[in-house]
Scaffold this motif. Structure first.
Motif, PDB file in Angstrom:
ATOM      1  N   SER A   1      45.776  37.518 -61.900  1.00 49.67           N
ATOM      2  CA  SER A   1      45.648  38.011 -63.013  1.00 49.67           C
ATOM      3  C   SER A   1      46.343  37.329 -64.660  1.00 49.67           C
ATOM      4  N   LEU A   2      46.471  36.208 -64.673  1.00 50.76           N
ATOM      5  CA  LEU A   2      46.998  35.731 -65.164  1.00 50.76           C
ATOM      6  C   LEU A   2      45.834  35.312 -66.480  1.00 50.76           C
ATOM      7  N   VAL A   3      44.571  35.171 -66.161  1.00 51.71           N
ATOM      8  CA  VAL A   3      43.491  35.208 -67.176  1.00 51.71           C
ATOM      9  C   VAL A   3      43.448  36.543 -68.350  1.00 51.71           C
ATOM     10  N   VAL A   4      44.156  37.208 -67.567  1.00 52.93           N
ATOM     11  CA  VAL A   4      43.778  38.607 -68.073  1.00 52.93           C
ATOM     12  C   VAL A   4      44.534  38.581 -69.914  1.00 52.93           C
ATOM     13  N   VAL A   5      46.252  38.017 -69.479  1.00 55.43           N
ATOM     14  CA  VAL A   5      46.696  38.194 -70.071  1.00 55.43           C
ATOM     15  C   VAL A   5      45.576  36.744 -71.687  1.00 55.43           C
ATOM     16  N   GLY A   6      45.524  35.708 -70.972  1.00 57.70           N
ATOM     17  CA  GLY A   6      44.784  34.625 -71.959  1.00 57.70           C
ATOM     18  C   GLY A   6      43.993  35.567 -72.877  1.00 57.70           C
ATOM     19  N   LEU A   7      43.231  36.833 -72.417  1.00 57.64           N
ATOM     20  CA  LEU A   7      42.167  36.899 -73.275  1.00 57.64           C
ATOM     21  C   LEU A   7      42.655  38.083 -74.008  1.00 57.64           C
ATOM     22  N   LEU A   8      43.860  38.799 -73.786  1.00 58.12           N
ATOM     23  CA  LEU A   8      44.450  39.771 -74.619  1.00 58.12           C
ATOM     24  C   LEU A   8      44.651  38.851 -75.364  1.00 58.12           C
ATOM     25  N   MET A   9      45.406  37.809 -75.544  1.00 64.77           N
ATOM     26  CA  MET A   9      45.692  36.775 -76.566  1.00 64.77           C
ATOM     27  C   MET A   9      45.023  36.265 -77.436  1.00 64.77           C
ATOM     28  N   ALA A  10      44.062  35.314 -77.095  1.00 64.29           N
ATOM     29  CA  ALA A  10      42.959  34.947 -77.830  1.00 64.29           C
ATOM     30  C   ALA A  10      42.191  36.115 -78.737  1.00 64.29           C
ATOM     31  N   GLY A  11      41.743  37.685 -78.331  1.00 62.72           N
ATOM     32  CA  GLY A  11      41.095  38.444 -78.819  1.00 62.72           C
ATOM     33  C   GLY A  11      42.254  38.838 -79.619  1.00 62.72           C
ATOM     34  N   TRP A  12      43.860  39.615 -79.547  1.00 64.42           N
ATOM     35  CA  TRP A  12      43.641  39.814 -80.646  1.00 64.42           C
ATOM     36  C   TRP A  12      44.393  38.138 -81.642  1.00 64.42           C
ATOM     37  N   ALA A  13      44.997  37.591 -81.305  1.00 68.20           N
ATOM     38  CA  ALA A  13      45.271  37.048 -82.126  1.00 68.20           C
ATOM     39  C   ALA A  13      43.586  36.070 -83.690  1.00 68.20           C
ATOM     40  N   SER A  14      42.982  36.281 -82.870  1.00 67.08           N
ATOM     41  CA  SER A  14      41.461  35.896 -83.987  1.00 67.08           C
ATOM     42  C   SER A  14      41.874  36.879 -84.696  1.00 67.08           C
TER      43      SER A  14
ATOM     44  N   VAL B   1      46.818  29.528 -71.945  1.00 69.27           N
ATOM     45  CA  VAL B   1      46.947  31.116 -70.481  1.00 69.27           C
ATOM     46  C   VAL B   1      45.622  30.748 -69.497  1.00 69.27           C
ATOM     47  N   VAL B   2      44.248  31.119 -70.008  1.00 71.85           N
ATOM     48  CA  VAL B   2      43.843  31.022 -69.688  1.00 71.85           C
ATOM     49  C   VAL B   2      43.236  30.148 -68.805  1.00 71.85           C
ATOM     50  N   PHE B   3      43.014  28.971 -68.847  1.00 68.73           N
ATOM     51  CA  PHE B   3      42.667  27.721 -68.354  1.00 68.73           C
ATOM     52  C   PHE B   3      43.744  27.644 -67.146  1.00 68.73           C
TER      53      PHE B   3
ATOM     54  N   PHE C   1      35.867  27.593 -72.244  1.00 71.74           N
ATOM     55  CA  PHE C   1      34.448  27.126 -71.735  1.00 71.74           C
ATOM     56  C   PHE C   1      34.815  26.978 -69.799  1.00 71.74           C
ATOM     57  N   LEU C   2      35.581  25.339 -70.508  1.00 69.59           N
ATOM     58  CA  LEU C   2      36.019  25.215 -69.246  1.00 69.59           C
ATOM     59  C   LEU C   2      36.790  26.114 -68.252  1.00 69.59           C
ATOM     60  N   SER C   3      37.270  27.125 -68.932  1.00 74.11           N
ATOM     61  CA  SER C   3      38.162  27.500 -67.771  1.00 74.11           C
ATOM     62  C   SER C   3      37.400  28.671 -67.003  1.00 74.11           C
ATOM     63  N   GLU C   4      36.086  29.013 -68.053  1.00 74.55           N
ATOM     64  CA  GLU C   4      35.600  30.110 -67.763  1.00 74.55           C
ATOM     65  C   GLU C   4      34.146  30.096 -65.801  1.00 74.55           C
ATOM     66  N   TYR C   5      34.363  28.701 -66.181  1.00 75.27           N
ATOM     67  CA  TYR C   5      33.481  27.350 -64.770  1.00 75.27           C
ATOM     68  C   TYR C   5      34.729  27.132 -63.874  1.00 75.27           C
ATOM     69  N   ALA C   6      35.284  27.223 -64.375  1.00 77.30           N
ATOM     70  CA  ALA C   6      36.943  26.805 -62.740  1.00 77.30           C
ATOM     71  C   ALA C   6      36.218  28.521 -62.578  1.00 77.30           C
ATOM     72  N   ASN C   7      36.839  29.404 -63.224  1.00 78.14           N
ATOM     73  CA  ASN C   7      37.096  30.754 -62.163  1.00 78.14           C
ATOM     74  C   ASN C   7      36.097  31.179 -61.604  1.00 78.14           C
ATOM     75  N   MET C   8      34.784  30.790 -62.071  1.00 75.90           N
ATOM     76  CA  MET C   8      33.395  30.771 -61.248  1.00 75.90           C
ATOM     77  C   MET C   8      33.835  29.980 -59.749  1.00 75.90           C
ATOM     78  N   PHE C   9      33.908  28.809 -59.744  1.00 80.83           N
ATOM     79  CA  PHE C   9      34.393  27.960 -58.110  1.00 80.83           C
ATOM     80  C   PHE C   9      35.486  28.427 -57.775  1.00 80.83           C
ATOM     81  N   ALA C  10      36.517  29.054 -58.265  1.00 81.07           N
ATOM     82  CA  ALA C  10      37.235  29.237 -57.407  1.00 81.07           C
ATOM     83  C   ALA C  10      37.132  30.619 -57.102  1.00 81.07           C
ATOM     84  N   VAL C  11      36.442  31.562 -57.603  1.00 83.46           N
ATOM     85  CA  VAL C  11      36.142  32.514 -56.625  1.00 83.46           C
ATOM     86  C   VAL C  11      35.270  32.211 -55.701  1.00 83.46           C
TER      87      VAL C  11
END
Lengths: 393, 343, 266
Positions: free
Chosen positions: B127-140, B92-94, B248-258
């Motif tokens: 904004s979908l990234v937020v959903v992914g992060l919340l999923m990651a944090g909660w599911a852990s 989802v984050v990616f 990690f890949l999605s973090e860098y993808a996001n960096m380049f996107a912005v």
């Protein structure tokens, strides 16, 4: 029975929070900033009772690095063998531990060491202060999130360690100050190297200030955080930069001078609340930065006045003090380190008790952290500057 | 490019699928390169060397070696973790990061999707990234990860506002949401770039956008969600192996996107700064676009290694009480200017 | 209100100052030394792995006693007078076989307290710091150079010698008792009595035959004593000279006391 809130059976609410004397509420969570954590400066376990992001109470658990130093000393065959063990308490600034111990033993044995020994000891003690504060500042920046000052501090530290390695052969744990003298005399290139270091180091402090100390984000993170009022600090028995950061002008080098500190001119930096309240983390941090500068001053004066002499002439052949006791305190980078040595007339120590400054400074942590946020706990812990080797011995 | 492929393949679905994969051809090598580059930049800023060994010349293949290692790692999922959410979260984050590439023009002849509400789409899909992060944090099933996820949700949602407002400032000047149009409007020499128009208002808008986008991608000084020294790893503590690699890949993808969005909006996009010189061909367009994007990435890395981290309430303060009022002021100013110029 | 703008300005300005510093550091030389391709040259006083030159070791046990972590284990066997173990590099005669000299380098804390007490400077700290091993036991360094056969031979020689000395002592004691009983009323011949008496200081030293009645078994290592014994009677002064080796006292208790603190070698 050790009080810990996380050791309860699942499903049962734990009992009272010790610091506050009331039971845990439903919205409060108990988190363990466990022994393995990037920011606890060693193996320290902090149990945080948090309400969302606000910390309700902090319970430190220590003892993970206890190595029975004091008990071990009772089984040494002679007093000289204690020095490598004393090094390993505050392993970041080992010379300062040795300094207190040898002064205590010389007081007990009524030995007067040559002037050269005194000067070199002061230089080494001030070097220890610089390297300890470099680590304190570097790791503090790391805790706050600034990665670069840490490496700059380590780079500067290496210069000092190179000088010490030339002199005594070791970089971290020296066994250099012996009872009655030193293990080796300094090399002929020592004075030149020390002066070069002092000229090299002063601009680095300025660079550090530009990069970290006066950075707005850093100030926002540390000013008005973890305020320890002066009287509370005194009541807790805090010493060193923790006490001076709270505005109390107390430094053993001036208030209770030992060795030859009364021959040097230097100032004692005291926290004034320039960026926030007096006694906040920024004050304690800046006290350390200014102390590094003052130490550089002392070193320059000492190396200019360094007399000739034999550093081993006063080392006794056999160390057998009379039965009795002595207590000596010195100003280490962490605070007031005290050695209480009891001798029963034999060559082996009867009892050595250490008053560890980090342990006592750490006891003030809950007072500073109640009501702060989790990120602030890290900031406050970094500003107390503990080394677990000394806390646990 | 779309017309070219349509003629070649004559199957719309296939063509759109290929067009969706084309940015991936950039994003994945870029991520591999950017990790190495970040390590080298951070090293040289800290007076050290960084990777020097793997691959020979300055450790250029260090990231590839790391990926090889990550692929071979055991896939560990905590026992009490919510398995489905745990496995789904990195994807989802990616997706949230990558979907923004659809509306970014890499060259005059290439844009993934020719929609005329490109900017609006970008803001909303990221904004979908937020959903992914919340999923990651909660599911852990880890209190620290939960903290990281909650902080990041608060942060990203708050900073969407200044991002949107600064983009709005540009839109008010150019009158269109389509990024390709905006790029065409910046053709010519360097002073045609939007960052120099309506001086200095759009310059401030650019600064606000860059700062707010740092918060969007969780980079220092806004990297509280992954604050290494406090929360161990924040929301990605429990992730290992390829799942971590994907985050990690999605973090860098996001960096380049912005960065790409900033470049397209403010710095002329794929236009050459010299006007007609070195422009015209799609390869040159690509070169300018990617070069400018990399420069902004360099600035992001530079800031990361210089600044300490903001605490979460200070982060909120900066977002709501500094960036938003200034953006409002800028919009007001631009509104007045546009109206007055229109008269 | 003005504080608000001041804060914003401070924020931006200090960030830019910080960025300037890190930018300038991009172009300064890195301080990294690329170990293991480039290794540092350690200063001469560097304290790393221990080394013992066994040719110089006299087995005095000073280093083991000085060690704060007890990582040195030394076992020695006395040598017999007929064996010549040679000299150390400083000229001391070696008296002990060092049968075991183990240093557990994993326990060693690299304090260097073992180096100054050594009277022959045979234990030193070298600059070797790369000595990791796969097995824990490989970190127990065994410096003794005697083979088990040699050790057994030395032990048995010592045992035999001790037995011999004990027998001789018993015989001499018996003979002395007999002589005393015989010569009790007569005054002692001055030479025979006092002069030799102090020298064999109660130990079964090499010359049990200073007594004029060169009674019975003359010990093998002192043929000179036999010939000189009659001459020893009148002159007390030659008597000590004829005794081959009054000096060698087997246990090396005389060397250590000035030893430990005198040599503090840099």
């Amino acid at each position: 029975m050790e009080v810990t809130l996380t050791d309860v059976e699942p499903g049962r609410r734990p009992a009272t929070i010790p610091g506050l004397g009331r039971p845990l509420r439903a919205e409060e969570m108990v988190i363990s900033m466990g022994p393995q954590h990037p920011s606890t400066h060693g193996v320290l376990r902090l149990e945080l009772v948090v309400d969302g992001e606000i910390v309700v109470d902090v319970i430190p658990h220590i003892g993970y690095l206890h190595r029975c130093f004091e008990k071990h000393c009772e089984h040494m065959t002679n007093y000289q063998q204690v020095i490598p063990y004393a090094d390993r308490m505050d392993y970041v600034a080992a010379m300062s531990n040795e300094f207190g111990y040898v002064i205590a033993m010389e007081k007990m044995l009524k030995i007067q060491v040559p002037e050269r020994v005194e000067y070199i000891r002061v230089i080494m003690a001030e070097f220890s202060r610089i390297i300890s504060h470099l680590i304190a500042i570097g790791t503090y920046g790391l805790d706050i999130g600034a990665f670069t000052p840490f490496l700059y501090c380590m780079r500067d530290r290496e210069h000092v360690l190179d000088i010490i390695e030339e002199t005594c052969g070791a970089r971290l744990l020296y066994n250099y100050m012996w009872i009655g003298g030193l293990s080796h005399d300094v090399k002929p290139s020592f004075q030149k190297q020390v002066r070069e270091f002092c000229t090299y180091f002063r601009p680095k402090i300025k660079e550090l200030n530009d990069l970290l100390s006066y950075n707005k984000i850093f100030i926002e993170r540390t000013a008005n955080v973890g305020v320890l009022p002066g009287d509370v600090a005194i009541n807790y028995g805090a010493s060193g930069p923790v006490l001076r950061g709270s505005g109390v002008n107390w430094d053993l080098r001036k208030n209770d001078p030992y060795s030859i500190y009364d021959r040097f001119t230097f100032e004692i930096p005291v926290g004034k609340g320039l960026k926030g309240k007096v006694g906040d983390c920024w004050d304690r941090y800046m006290v350390r930065v200014h102390e590094m500068e003052q130490s550089t001053n002392i070193i320059e004066q000492a190396v200019d006045q360094l007399p000739e002499g034999d550093v081993q002439s006063a080392i006794p052949k056999r160390i057998r003090p009379e039965a009795g006791e002595v207590y000596v305190r010195t100003e280490t980078p962490k605070g007031d380190l005290g050695y209480y040595i009891v001798s029963d007339g034999t060559a082996s120590p009867f009892r050595i008790k250490v008053r560890p400054p980090c342990f006592i400074n750490l006891s003030a942590l809950p007072a500073m952290c109640r009501g702060a946020m989790i990120a602030d706990v890290v900031a406050v812990l970094g500003s107390i500057d503990i080394v677990l080797g000394e806390v646990d011995r | 490019m779309k017309t070219f492929l349509l003629e070649l393949l004559k199957n719309e679905v296939l063509v759109y699928t290929l067009m969706a994969i084309v940015p991936l051809l950039w994003v994945i090598p870029f991520a591999l390169f950017a990790v190495w580059w970040e390590r080298k930049i951070s090293a040289h800023m800290q007076d050290r060397l960084g990777p020097m060994f793997t691959g020979g010349w300055h450790g250029w293949s260090q990231t590839i070696a790391d990926i090889m290692k990550l692929i071979q790692k055991e896939d560990i999922i905590p026992t009490a973790a919510d398995k489905k959410l745990f496995m789904l979260a990195p994807y989802v984050v990616f997706t949230g990061s990558y979907a923004a590439y659809a509306a970014i023009p890499f060259a005059a002849s290439y844009i993934g999707s020719e929609i005329n509400i490109g900017l609006f789409y970008i803001i909303s899909i990221s904004s979908l990234v937020v959903v992914g992060l919340l999923m990651a944090g909660w599911a852990s099933n880890n209190k620290w990860s939960l903290f990281g996820a909650l902080r990041s949700a608060a942060q990203i949602v708050s900073y969407e506002v200044p991002v949107a407002l600064s983009i709005l400032a540009v839109v008010m000047v150019v009158g269109t949401f389509d990024l390709q149009e905006i790029n065409h409007l910046q053709t010519g020499p360097i002073w045609n770039w939007l960052v120099f128009q309506k001086f200095p208002l759009l310059l401030f808008a650019c600064l606000i956008y860059i700062i707010a986008s740092l918060a969007e991608v969780n980079r220092t000084p806004f990297d509280l969600p992954e604050a290494e020294s406090e929360l161990v790893g924040g929301y990605h503590t429990e992730y290992g192996g390829m799942r971590f690699a994907l985050l990690f890949l999605s973090e860098y993808a996001n960096m380049f996107a912005v960065s790409a969005i900033a470049v397209s909006l403010f710095f002329g996009g794929w236009n050459s700064p010299f006007g007609d010189f070195l422009s015209g061909h799609w390869a040159l367009d690509l070169f300018w676009f990617l070069g400018k994007g990399m420069t902004l990435i360099f600035v992001q890395m530079w800031l990361r290694w210089t600044l300490p981290r903001l605490r979460v309430d200070q982060l909120m303060y900066v977002g709501w009480k500094v960036l938003v009022p200034f953006s409002f002021a800028i919009i007001l100013g631009i509104g007045v200017w546009v109206l007055a110029a229109g008269q | 209100m003005s504080r608000y703008f001041r804060n914003v300005w401070d924020g931006i300005f200090t960030v830019l100052i910080g960025m300037k510093i890190t930018w300038s550091h991009l172009f300064t030389r890195a301080v990294t030394r690329q170990y293991p391709i480039v290794k540092a040259k350690l200063p001469e006083r560097a304290r790393n792995r221990l080394y013992v030159n066994m040719d110089d070791c006299i087995g005095c046990d000073q280093c083991a006693m000085a060690c704060p972590v007890d990582c040195i284990t030394i076992e020695t066997v006395k040598s017999t007078p007929d064996m010549d173990l040679g000299l150390t590099s400083v000229g001391t005669k070696k008296r002990l076989y060092v049968t075991r000299f183990d240093i557990d380098i994993a326990k060693c804390c690299y304090c260097g307290l073992c180096v100054p007490p050594c009277p022959t400077e045979c234990i030193t700290m070298t600059d070797v710091y790369e000595f990791s091993e796969y097995e824990r036991q490989s970190l127990v360094y065994k410096f003794a150079i005697m083979t088990p056969a040699e050790i057994d031979a030395a032990k048995s020689r010592l045992a035999a010698y001790d037995k011999e000395q004990a027998a001789k002592k018993a015989a001499a004691a018996a003979a002395a008792a007999a002589a005393k009983a015989a010569a009790a009323p007569a005054p002692q011949t001055p030479s025979a009595g006092p002069a030799p008496a102090p020298t064999p200081a109660a130990k079964a030293a090499a010359a049990p035959a200073p007594q004029t009645p060169s009674a019975g078994p003359a010990p093998a290592p002192t043929p000179a004593a036999n010939t000189a014994a009659p001459a020893a009677v009148p002159q007390g002064s030659t008597a000590p000279a004829s005794i081959p080796a009054p000096a060698p006292k087997p246990p090396a208790t005389d060397t250590p006391s000035p030893g430990p603190q005198q040599e503090n070698k840099p």
